[in-house]
Design a protein around this motif. Structure first.
Motif: not given
Length: 415
Positions: A112-124, A195-199
């Motif tokens: 199943v899906p995890i939920g809401v994925l928070g993605i923090i990234y630089e530049a790209r 609100y966020i399940d995984v970062l």
């Protein structure tokens, strides 16, 4: 209510929609995004130019500017990425295992899906497209926080993605790009457990450690890449040089590029000068131990810090070792568990290296540059994990899923 909380609520609402999309609809949406990205090519490149000009003015390093830069070729690659993910099997709903208990209960383990994925990234800015593709294919919502250095590029890419979602009748709530890029907003994001399940942090060591230390949300840690190539005594001159030069210079600003080259002392004596010449021809700055320094006056003396450094640039550390065991000891001490390579024709040494080096990806007679979701056949990747729990190495679709148990009975009760 803060902007971040508002966006978190939207992402959570969007998750409920995209988690129920059938495979055909998800694939159709990704195909539309691929097409729309190319239709919006000129505006995206124009916005990227603003970021590049600001980056140069603000003194961004060559490596960061390379990560930031978009071109027609890179945009085509991003568009192809949407198509590739669309063509991959949908993991959601896959039955991982099933069995029947003695009491007649039938149990299925379903992806199943995890939920809401928070993605923090630089530049790209390409991460913006990759993350959306992977999240939506797995029925997850994406809450993205890019860096201020890619502000205009990311907004242009998201605008294109929104156009495709609107044309396909899919709520844009499921894709959120953080509007507030302040430090305070970042700190808030780290604690948005409602609100966020995984970062998932993607970037340098400082960013990753900040997220790991400050987050109250589970973190899928992507690791820095202090990667090594060890050239053993039995390695051919041509293969050793080819792999070492490729691993260092093919794209030095990425985490799977080699940062240290270890040479068996015999190979160094026979072929070390040729390797140094090949690296210098590619404008690589070499920082070497005393033995390496004797091979060329252009070698800069290495310090202890050089063995630890992830340069992400055309700089490499180089050291001689007496045998495979010493190479393994060095990698154990300084490696980051990302990607390590041995070049050898000696089966015993290859087996020792593979058994004793602990990293997400190990290579025999191949460049570390292949540690990549697309190269592994996963399509786009969300990052490369150096953890050991849940996901390790290039993280494709399966890494963005969880599972649940579905239990069916015919009236059983617990006694």
């Amino acid at each position: 209510m803060s902007i971040m909380t508002e966006q978190g609520k939207k992402a959570k609402r969007g998750k409920e929609v995209v988690s129920q999309l059938p495979t055909e609809k998800k694939n159709q949406l990704l195909q539309r995004m691929s097409e729309q990205l190319l239709l919006d090519k000129e505006s995206i490149l124009a916005e990227n130019k603003k970021d590049l000009e600001a980056g140069e003015k603000n003194g961004l390093s060559t490596a960061l500017l390379d990560r930031l830069r978009l071109s027609e070729e890179r945009l085509q690659g991003m568009a192809d990425g949407f198509k590739q993910v669309a063509q991959l099997d949908d993991p959601i709903g896959e039955i991982l295992d099933r069995w029947t208990r003695p009491n007649g209960l039938q149990i299925e383990q379903v992806r199943v899906p995890i939920g809401v994925l928070g993605i923090i990234y630089e530049a790209r800015p390409n991460v913006t497209a990759d993350a959306v593709a992977l999240c939506l294919k797995t029925g997850n919502a994406a809450f993205l926080r890019g860096s201020s250095s890619a502000y205009h590029s990311n907004r242009a890419i998201i605008a294109s993605i929104y156009r495709a979602m609107e044309m396909e009748g899919v709520t844009t709530d499921a894709v959120q790009l953080a509007e507030d890029l302040s430090r305070e907003a970042a700190a808030e994001m780290f604690t948005m457990n409602d609100y966020i399940d995984v970062l998932i942090p993607r970037g340098g060591a400082d960013l990753i450690q900040t997220v790991v230390k400050q987050s109250t949300i589970p973190v899928l840690e992507t690791g820095v890449g202090n990667c090594h190539v060890y050239i053993d005594a039995s390695a051919s001159k041509e293969m050793g040089i080819s792999i070492a030069v490729n691993a260092k210079t093919n794209r030095p600003s990425v985490c799977n590029a080699a940062e240290t080259i270890l040479l068996h002392e015999k190979w160094a004596k026979d072929h070390g000068k040729d390797l140094i010449t090949a690296l210098l021809e590619e404008d690589v700055e070499i920082r070497g131990d005393e033995a390496i320094q004797t091979l060329s006056e252009k070698v800069i003396p290495a310090t202890e810090d050089d063995w630890k450094e992830e340069y992400l640039d055309l700089t490499v550390a180089m050291k001689t070792v007496t045998d495979t065991e010493e190479a393994i000891t060095h990698i154990r001490h300084y490696g980051t568990g990302h990607s390590e390579a041995i070049v050898t024709e000696t089966e015993k040494h290859k087996d020792m290296f593979m058994a004793e080096v602990d990293a997400a990806a190990l290579y025999h007679n191949a460049s570390t540059r292949f540690t990549d979701g697309e190269e592994f056949g996963f399509g786009a990747e969300i990052g490369i994990s150096t953890q050991k729990l849940h996901a390790r190495g290039p993280m494709g679709l399966q890494a963005l899923t969880s599972f649940k148990y579905i239990v069916s009975g015919d009236g059983q009760i617990k006694r």
